[in-house]
Design a protein around this motif. Structure first.
Motif, PDB file in Angstrom:
ATOM      1  N   ASN A  43     -25.182 -10.177  32.880  1.00 47.82           N
ATOM      2  CA  ASN A  43     -25.966 -10.254  31.644  1.00 47.82           C
ATOM      3  C   ASN A  43     -27.286 -10.972  31.925  1.00 47.82           C
ATOM      4  OD1 ASN A  43     -23.568 -12.344  31.743  1.00 47.82           O
ATOM      5  ND2 ASN A  43     -25.395 -13.424  30.966  1.00 47.82           N
ATOM      6  N   VAL A  44     -28.249 -10.773  31.045  1.00 52.72           N
ATOM      7  CA  VAL A  44     -29.504 -11.524  31.157  1.00 52.72           C
ATOM      8  C   VAL A  44     -29.224 -13.016  30.938  1.00 52.72           C
ATOM      9  CG1 VAL A  44     -31.026  -9.627  30.465  1.00 52.72           C
ATOM     10  CG2 VAL A  44     -30.071 -11.144  28.707  1.00 52.72           C
ATOM     11  N   ALA A  45     -30.091 -13.870  31.469  1.00 55.50           N
ATOM     12  CA  ALA A  45     -30.011 -15.307  31.228  1.00 55.50           C
ATOM     13  C   ALA A  45     -30.476 -15.598  29.797  1.00 55.50           C
ATOM     14  CB  ALA A  45     -30.900 -16.049  32.230  1.00 55.50           C
ATOM     15  N   PHE A  91     -26.148   2.245  24.767  1.00 48.39           N
ATOM     16  CA  PHE A  91     -25.314   3.142  25.580  1.00 48.39           C
ATOM     17  C   PHE A  91     -24.501   2.350  26.581  1.00 48.39           C
ATOM     18  CE2 PHE A  91     -29.080   6.059  24.894  1.00 48.39           C
ATOM     19  CZ  PHE A  91     -28.436   6.878  23.976  1.00 48.39           C
ATOM     20  N   GLU A  92     -23.203   2.648  26.663  1.00 49.48           N
ATOM     21  CA  GLU A  92     -22.334   1.969  27.638  1.00 49.48           C
ATOM     22  C   GLU A  92     -21.342   2.957  28.233  1.00 49.48           C
ATOM     23  OE1 GLU A  92     -22.132  -0.977  29.339  1.00 49.48           O
ATOM     24  OE2 GLU A  92     -20.497   0.135  30.279  1.00 49.48           O
ATOM     25  N   TYR A  93     -21.270   3.008  29.545  1.00 49.80           N
ATOM     26  CA  TYR A  93     -20.402   3.938  30.260  1.00 49.80           C
ATOM     27  C   TYR A  93     -18.923   3.560  30.153  1.00 49.80           C
ATOM     28  CZ  TYR A  93     -18.522   6.472  34.308  1.00 49.80           C
ATOM     29  OH  TYR A  93     -17.788   7.267  35.132  1.00 49.80           O
ATOM     30  N   GLU A  94     -18.619   2.276  30.274  1.00 50.06           N
ATOM     31  CA  GLU A  94     -17.234   1.806  30.387  1.00 50.06           C
ATOM     32  C   GLU A  94     -16.628   1.520  29.012  1.00 50.06           C
ATOM     33  OE1 GLU A  94     -15.404   1.388  33.109  1.00 50.06           O
ATOM     34  OE2 GLU A  94     -16.916   1.582  34.697  1.00 50.06           O
ATOM     35  N   ASP A 142     -31.193  -1.173  31.162  1.00 45.83           N
ATOM     36  CA  ASP A 142     -30.452  -2.142  31.987  1.00 45.83           C
ATOM     37  C   ASP A 142     -29.069  -1.578  32.325  1.00 45.83           C
ATOM     38  OD1 ASP A 142     -29.986  -4.558  33.305  1.00 45.83           O
ATOM     39  OD2 ASP A 142     -29.277  -5.566  31.489  1.00 45.83           O
ATOM     40  N   ALA A 143     -29.015  -0.307  32.745  1.00 49.59           N
ATOM     41  CA  ALA A 143     -27.721   0.317  33.065  1.00 49.59           C
ATOM     42  C   ALA A 143     -27.655   0.625  34.555  1.00 49.59           C
ATOM     43  CB  ALA A 143     -27.526   1.556  32.194  1.00 49.59           C
ATOM     44  N   ASP A 144     -27.212   1.817  34.935  1.00 56.58           N
ATOM     45  CA  ASP A 144     -27.167   2.200  36.358  1.00 56.58           C
ATOM     46  C   ASP A 144     -28.596   2.458  36.836  1.00 56.58           C
ATOM     47  OD1 ASP A 144     -26.930   4.294  34.434  1.00 56.58           O
ATOM     48  OD2 ASP A 144     -26.600   5.722  36.064  1.00 56.58           O
TER      49      ASP A 144
HETATM   50  N1  SAH Z   1     -27.664  -5.482  29.166  1.00 57.70           N
HETATM   51  C1  SAH Z   1     -26.493  -6.267  29.527  1.00 57.70           C
HETATM   52  C2  SAH Z   1     -26.100  -6.059  30.970  1.00 57.70           C
HETATM   53  C3  SAH Z   1     -25.814  -4.609  31.328  1.00 57.70           C
HETATM   54  S1  SAH Z   1     -25.000  -4.475  32.898  1.00 57.70           S
HETATM   55  C4  SAH Z   1     -26.830  -7.741  29.312  1.00 57.70           C
HETATM   56  O1  SAH Z   1     -27.878  -8.180  29.795  1.00 57.70           O
HETATM   57  O2  SAH Z   1     -26.038  -8.451  28.662  1.00 57.70           O
HETATM   58  C5  SAH Z   1     -25.058  -2.757  33.128  1.00 57.70           C
HETATM   59  C6  SAH Z   1     -24.102  -1.950  32.233  1.00 57.70           C
HETATM   60  O3  SAH Z   1     -24.460  -0.583  32.361  1.00 57.70           O
HETATM   61  C7  SAH Z   1     -22.627  -2.074  32.642  1.00 57.70           C
HETATM   62  O4  SAH Z   1     -21.831  -2.455  31.552  1.00 57.70           O
HETATM   63  C8  SAH Z   1     -22.278  -0.667  33.102  1.00 57.70           C
HETATM   64  O5  SAH Z   1     -20.949  -0.290  32.801  1.00 57.70           O
HETATM   65  C9  SAH Z   1     -23.268   0.182  32.319  1.00 57.70           C
HETATM   66  N2  SAH Z   1     -23.523   1.505  32.890  1.00 57.70           N
HETATM   67  C10 SAH Z   1     -23.409   1.884  34.184  1.00 57.70           C
HETATM   68  N3  SAH Z   1     -23.671   3.189  34.318  1.00 57.70           N
HETATM   69  C11 SAH Z   1     -23.955   3.651  33.079  1.00 57.70           C
HETATM   70  C12 SAH Z   1     -24.288   4.945  32.548  1.00 57.70           C
HETATM   71  N4  SAH Z   1     -24.389   6.015  33.330  1.00 57.70           N
HETATM   72  N5  SAH Z   1     -24.510   5.052  31.229  1.00 57.70           N
HETATM   73  C13 SAH Z   1     -24.411   3.961  30.419  1.00 57.70           C
HETATM   74  N6  SAH Z   1     -24.095   2.731  30.865  1.00 57.70           N
HETATM   75  C14 SAH Z   1     -23.866   2.581  32.165  1.00 57.70           C
END
Ligand code: SAH
Ligand code: DHB
Ligand code: MG
Length: 225
Positions: A43-45, A91-94, A142-144
């Motif tokens: 996560n971000v700080a 958007f969240e993958y998991e 902030d994803a993949d």
């Molecule tokens: N923004 C968050 C941190 C995100 S970490 C914060 O600062 O609190 C990156 C996230 O992206 C993870 O949860 C991961 O599962 C997700 N992710 C990875 N691949 C993805 C995809 N193809 N689509 C959506 N989310 C994805």
């Protein structure tokens, strides 16, 4: 980086975050439950979360799009910038991450404002576009990292003129300068930065950061028209 340096970065981040970006119960609980569920500490700080919140407020953002929810920590900082009738789509993958995030967002009293869409973002995006959504004012990517260029391209389709796009993790302890890297994340982020540099609709820059999250950085891109 030496151990002494990283100690200084941590101390400074702890000082700045405690003074300027103190976490309330909802934020500390979000991290505690993310940790208990085994989510990674990416996560971000707090001081970065506060920066995102300030940027969204400066934008007067009513509609925010986020790529990568994790446990909803950055989402909470961002959603708190929204007015009563605002909306944040993340958007969240998991599935597991999204479930932790949902609980964290509900506990923070933000459930009404935030929608977490589960699945690969590149599959969720065409569906969102089909809904003809009101243009977004602020995008946090902030994803993949391999898909960063695709995400910037989609952000350009879904935003209004004057919107701000923020891309996290664009330095990765300097690995971003390796033009021959075969790391998909580095390649994706370099491609995203090249798009920001060359696209006529965008004016952007990037800055390095050091802190509790190591040596990394943000790119900022303003949508011109
Ligand atoms: N923004 C968050 C941190 C995100 S970490 C914060 O600062 O609190 C990156 C996230 O992206 C993870 O949860 C991961 O599962 C997700 N992710 C990875 N691949 C993805 C995809 N193809 N689509 C959506 N989310 C994805
Ligand atoms: C990673 C991802 C992030 O979004 C971040 O802020 C730090 C690290 C990672 O995948 O390692
Ligand atoms: Mg990140």
């Amino acid at each position: 980086m030496s151990r002494a340096e990283s100690r200084i970065w941590n101390d400074v981040d702890a000082y700045l975050s405690a003074l300027l970006a103190p976490e309330d119960e909802a934020l500390t609980a979000a991290l505690r439950d993310s940790d208990a569920a085994g989510l990674p500490h990416i996560n971000v700080a707090p001081n970065q979360g506060k920066l995102l919140q300030l940027l969204a407020q400066v934008q007067g953002a009513r509609r925010i799009l986020e790529f990568g929810t994790l446990g909803g920590y950055s989402t909470i900082w961002l959603a708190r910038a929204l007015p009563e009738d605002g909306r944040l789509i993340s958007f969240e993958y998991e599935v597991r991450h999204a479930e932790v995030a949902r609980r964290n967002l509900d506990r923070a009293g933000l459930g009404r404002l935030v929608e977490v869409r589960v699945g690969p973002a590149l599959q969720s995006l065409p569906k969102l576009a089909d809904e003809n959504p009101e243009p977004f004012d602020f995008v946090f990517i902030d994803a993949d990292k391999a898909n960063n260029r695709n995400y910037v391209e989609w952000a350009l389709k879904l935003t209004r003129p004057g919107a701000l796009i923020v891309l996290d993790n664009v330095v990765r302890a300097g690995r971003i300068t390796d033009a021959g890297s075969d790391d998909p994340g580095i390649r994706g982020t370099r491609a995203a930065l090249e798009l920001i540099a060359s696209h006529p609709r965008v004016s952007g820059t990037a800055v390095q950061t050091v802190g509790s999250k190591g040596h990394d950085g943000f790119a900022l891109a303003r949508v011109l028209y």
